[in-house]
Design a protein around this motif. Structure first.
Motif, PDB file in Angstrom:
ATOM      1  N   LEU A  52      11.126  -4.909   8.219  1.00 42.07           N
ATOM      2  CA  LEU A  52      10.889  -4.320   9.541  1.00 42.07           C
ATOM      3  C   LEU A  52       9.653  -3.427   9.567  1.00 42.07           C
ATOM      4  O   LEU A  52       9.208  -3.036  10.649  1.00 42.07           O
ATOM      5  CB  LEU A  52      12.104  -3.512   9.985  1.00 42.07           C
ATOM      6  N   LEU A  53       9.117  -3.091   8.391  1.00 40.94           N
ATOM      7  CA  LEU A  53       7.919  -2.262   8.316  1.00 40.94           C
ATOM      8  C   LEU A  53       6.752  -3.110   7.805  1.00 40.94           C
ATOM      9  O   LEU A  53       6.678  -3.405   6.608  1.00 40.94           O
ATOM     10  CB  LEU A  53       8.133  -1.074   7.373  1.00 40.94           C
ATOM     11  N   PRO A  54       5.855  -3.535   8.676  1.00 44.66           N
ATOM     12  CA  PRO A  54       4.699  -4.305   8.183  1.00 44.66           C
ATOM     13  C   PRO A  54       3.926  -3.560   7.099  1.00 44.66           C
ATOM     14  O   PRO A  54       3.441  -4.167   6.148  1.00 44.66           O
ATOM     15  CB  PRO A  54       3.849  -4.496   9.448  1.00 44.66           C
ATOM     16  N   GLY A  91      -7.682  10.502   1.151  1.00 46.06           N
ATOM     17  CA  GLY A  91      -8.633   9.561   0.571  1.00 46.06           C
ATOM     18  C   GLY A  91      -8.254   9.163  -0.842  1.00 46.06           C
ATOM     19  O   GLY A  91      -8.366   7.983  -1.214  1.00 46.06           O
ATOM     20  N   TYR A  92      -7.784  10.121  -1.629  1.00 48.17           N
ATOM     21  CA  TYR A  92      -7.385   9.827  -3.005  1.00 48.17           C
ATOM     22  C   TYR A  92      -6.205   8.854  -3.044  1.00 48.17           C
ATOM     23  O   TYR A  92      -6.198   7.895  -3.827  1.00 48.17           O
ATOM     24  CB  TYR A  92      -7.025  11.128  -3.714  1.00 48.17           C
ATOM     25  N   VAL A  93      -5.204   9.111  -2.208  1.00 47.22           N
ATOM     26  CA  VAL A  93      -4.012   8.253  -2.212  1.00 47.22           C
ATOM     27  C   VAL A  93      -4.353   6.855  -1.713  1.00 47.22           C
ATOM     28  O   VAL A  93      -3.900   5.852  -2.282  1.00 47.22           O
ATOM     29  CB  VAL A  93      -2.898   8.897  -1.359  1.00 47.22           C
ATOM     30  N   VAL A  94      -5.149   6.765  -0.647  1.00 46.25           N
ATOM     31  CA  VAL A  94      -5.519   5.447  -0.112  1.00 46.25           C
ATOM     32  C   VAL A  94      -6.286   4.641  -1.163  1.00 46.25           C
ATOM     33  O   VAL A  94      -6.046   3.444  -1.343  1.00 46.25           O
ATOM     34  CB  VAL A  94      -6.359   5.612   1.172  1.00 46.25           C
ATOM     35  N   TRP A  95      -7.193   5.291  -1.866  1.00 43.42           N
ATOM     36  CA  TRP A  95      -7.992   4.582  -2.871  1.00 43.42           C
ATOM     37  C   TRP A  95      -7.164   4.165  -4.080  1.00 43.42           C
ATOM     38  O   TRP A  95      -7.385   3.086  -4.650  1.00 43.42           O
ATOM     39  CB  TRP A  95      -9.157   5.466  -3.314  1.00 43.42           C
ATOM     40  N   ASN A  96      -6.206   4.997  -4.476  1.00 43.79           N
ATOM     41  CA  ASN A  96      -5.464   4.755  -5.711  1.00 43.79           C
ATOM     42  C   ASN A  96      -4.095   4.132  -5.504  1.00 43.79           C
ATOM     43  O   ASN A  96      -3.315   4.048  -6.470  1.00 43.79           O
ATOM     44  CB  ASN A  96      -5.303   6.077  -6.476  1.00 43.79           C
ATOM     45  N   VAL A  97      -3.769   3.715  -4.295  1.00 36.83           N
ATOM     46  CA  VAL A  97      -2.494   3.031  -4.101  1.00 36.83           C
ATOM     47  C   VAL A  97      -2.460   1.800  -5.005  1.00 36.83           C
ATOM     48  O   VAL A  97      -3.457   1.078  -5.119  1.00 36.83           O
ATOM     49  CB  VAL A  97      -2.315   2.660  -2.612  1.00 36.83           C
ATOM     50  N   TYR A 104      -2.948  -8.142   1.268  1.00 40.84           N
ATOM     51  CA  TYR A 104      -2.201  -7.048   1.883  1.00 40.84           C
ATOM     52  C   TYR A 104      -2.759  -5.688   1.488  1.00 40.84           C
ATOM     53  O   TYR A 104      -2.756  -4.754   2.307  1.00 40.84           O
ATOM     54  CB  TYR A 104      -0.724  -7.147   1.493  1.00 40.84           C
ATOM     55  N   GLY A 105      -3.239  -5.530   0.265  1.00 43.78           N
ATOM     56  CA  GLY A 105      -3.797  -4.255  -0.165  1.00 43.78           C
ATOM     57  C   GLY A 105      -4.984  -3.832   0.676  1.00 43.78           C
ATOM     58  O   GLY A 105      -5.126  -2.670   1.061  1.00 43.78           O
ATOM     59  N   MET A 167      -1.618 -13.861   5.820  1.00 47.50           N
ATOM     60  CA  MET A 167      -1.504 -12.731   4.902  1.00 47.50           C
ATOM     61  C   MET A 167      -0.107 -12.116   4.967  1.00 47.50           C
ATOM     62  O   MET A 167       0.532 -11.846   3.940  1.00 47.50           O
ATOM     63  CB  MET A 167      -2.563 -11.684   5.231  1.00 47.50           C
ATOM     64  N   LEU A 168       0.400 -11.900   6.199  1.00 44.98           N
ATOM     65  CA  LEU A 168       1.724 -11.292   6.349  1.00 44.98           C
ATOM     66  C   LEU A 168       2.829 -12.231   5.890  1.00 44.98           C
ATOM     67  O   LEU A 168       3.847 -11.783   5.360  1.00 44.98           O
ATOM     68  CB  LEU A 168       1.942 -10.884   7.801  1.00 44.98           C
ATOM     69  N   SER A 169       2.652 -13.529   6.099  1.00 45.50           N
ATOM     70  CA  SER A 169       3.660 -14.492   5.639  1.00 45.50           C
ATOM     71  C   SER A 169       3.830 -14.425   4.129  1.00 45.50           C
ATOM     72  O   SER A 169       4.953 -14.422   3.609  1.00 45.50           O
ATOM     73  CB  SER A 169       3.268 -15.910   6.071  1.00 45.50           C
ATOM     74  N   ILE A 170       2.721 -14.355   3.410  1.00 43.80           N
ATOM     75  CA  ILE A 170       2.782 -14.252   1.948  1.00 43.80           C
ATOM     76  C   ILE A 170       3.441 -12.945   1.530  1.00 43.80           C
ATOM     77  O   ILE A 170       4.316 -12.921   0.650  1.00 43.80           O
ATOM     78  CB  ILE A 170       1.361 -14.372   1.353  1.00 43.80           C
TER      79      ILE A 170
END
Length: 383
Positions: A52-54, A91-97, A104-105, A167-170
């Protein structure tokens, strides 16, 4: 730094009122973000949340929303250090996720950054608008930018919608497989076999739930789908789900910022019972229903389905606000308990359908008949 936001909004003001719903919202944020790590006994529920959460990294979207508010707050006369700290942290979290920079990333990072930038920009240019208007404008702008990004990356001969759908299907298939694999490790245990012998009806319900998740997340045969599309139902509804998820994330970010800083960038979030919006928004619902009903608009039915889903949810929330005007706070507890009792009797799906039907009808009717006109006088128990 001043001048971009109205001076009266830059003045210091009291913090947001109340902590209960904010704390519950933050706990929900943590819980749904951690859904992939839920134990096997909760694998089906975790799978439902993940589908339920894209963007299943919900906490990341809330973080960038706080950073966006903090930067706008600095522009409105707030503390620079607060904007720097939250901006650098986001910015740090977005880059290092821990995801690749493709598929999807890339979508996750792009959506988070675009949503934060769009919300900040909208706040700067429309300081007099309420939160809901700003948030929806930012979500719409982010959607346009994201589709443009998909169109530049899509293969020759395929459109932006096809690239996003693929992309979302995968991604959805990977989430479904992971959740079902975890659940099947649970059903293969001796304790589950003993439970199945004692409670066969409960086992049957879990099997129905498993089949429902598969039906919602797996691609449909082309002949059975609307308009010939083979995307899974939840993939087709992904724009609506993403918009609603982003709206909730922006609301949590807005509330969190105003509890951390004193430079306001807008009014506090109103209670649910005060939820109203422009009555002209009903045209979004009308256009969606029209595209679903007219045979000549078959190729637009996915867009119509998303319009109905999104605006229908907004009107259901508006109807819930109408209900809270007329139900005393002390009675609301018993109403919620009654609904909880009905869940094992009727099943969660039927209870949810009945609740949404009532609230949607009230919300839509509130467009023409203001049910809350002079309601304050009729609701003396209201705080």
């Amino acid at each position: 730094m001043n001048g971009a936001v109205a001076p009266d909004l830059a003045a210091t003001a009291p913090q947001e009122r109340g902590w209960l719903w904010f704390v519950l919202g933050m706990l929900l944020m943590v819980a749904v973000t951690a859904a992939p790590a839920w134990p096997p006994a909760l694998a089906l529920l975790a799978g439902t949340v993940r589908l339920l959460l894209p963007v299943e990294q919900f906490a990341l979207v809330v973080l960038v929303a706080i950073a966006s508010c903090a930067i706008v707050g600095w522009w409105a006369g707030g503390r620079l250090v607060l904007g720097l700290v939250w901006g650098i942290a986001a910015g740090y979290v977005v880059w290092n996720v821990p995801l690749t920079f493709s598929g999807y990333g890339a979508f996750l990072r792009g959506w988070a950054v675009t949503l934060a930038a769009a919300f900040g920009l909208v706040c700067l240019v429309s300081a007099s608008k309420p939160f809901l208007t700003r948030a929806l404008a930012a979500i719409a702008l982010s959607g346009v930018v994201t589709l443009a990004g998909f169109s530049t990356r899509s293969a020759t001969g395929s459109g932006a919608f096809d690239a996003a759908s693929q992309m979302l299907s995968i991604e959805y298939q990977q989430r479904l497989d992971a959740s079902l694999d975890l659940w099947r490790t649970r059903t293969a245990s001796e304790s589950w076999r003993a439970f199945a012998v004692r409670f066969p009806e409960a086992v049957e319900r879990t099997e129905r739930m498993e089949r429902l998740l598969i039906a919602l997340a797996e691609p449909q045969p082309a002949s059975a789908s609307v308009g010939g599309a083979s995307a899974a139902p939840l993939v087709r509804l992904a724009p609506t789900l993403l918009a609603l998820e982003s709206l909730l994330a922006l609301a949590l970010g807005w509330a969190a910022y105003h509890r951390l800083a004193r430079a306001r960038i807008g009014p506090p979030l109103a209670a649910l019972r005060n939820l109203r919006f422009n009555d002209q928004w009903v045209w979004g619902l009308i256009v969606g229903v029209t595209t679903l009903l007219l045979p000549s608009l078959t190729e637009w039915r996915t867009a119509g389905l998303n319009l109905v889903g999104f605006f229908g949810t907004l009107y259901a929330l508006r109807g819930a606000g109408v209900l809270t005007w007329y139900i005393p706070d002390r009675v609301a507890v018993y109403v919620l308990l009654g609904l909880a009792v009905l869940v094992p009797v009727l099943g969660p799906v039927w209870v949810l359908v009945a609740l949404l039907t009532v609230t949607f009808t009230l919300g839509l009717g509130d467009t023409w008949r203001d049910f809350r006109a002079d309601a304050q006088a009729r609701r003396p128990w209201s705080p």
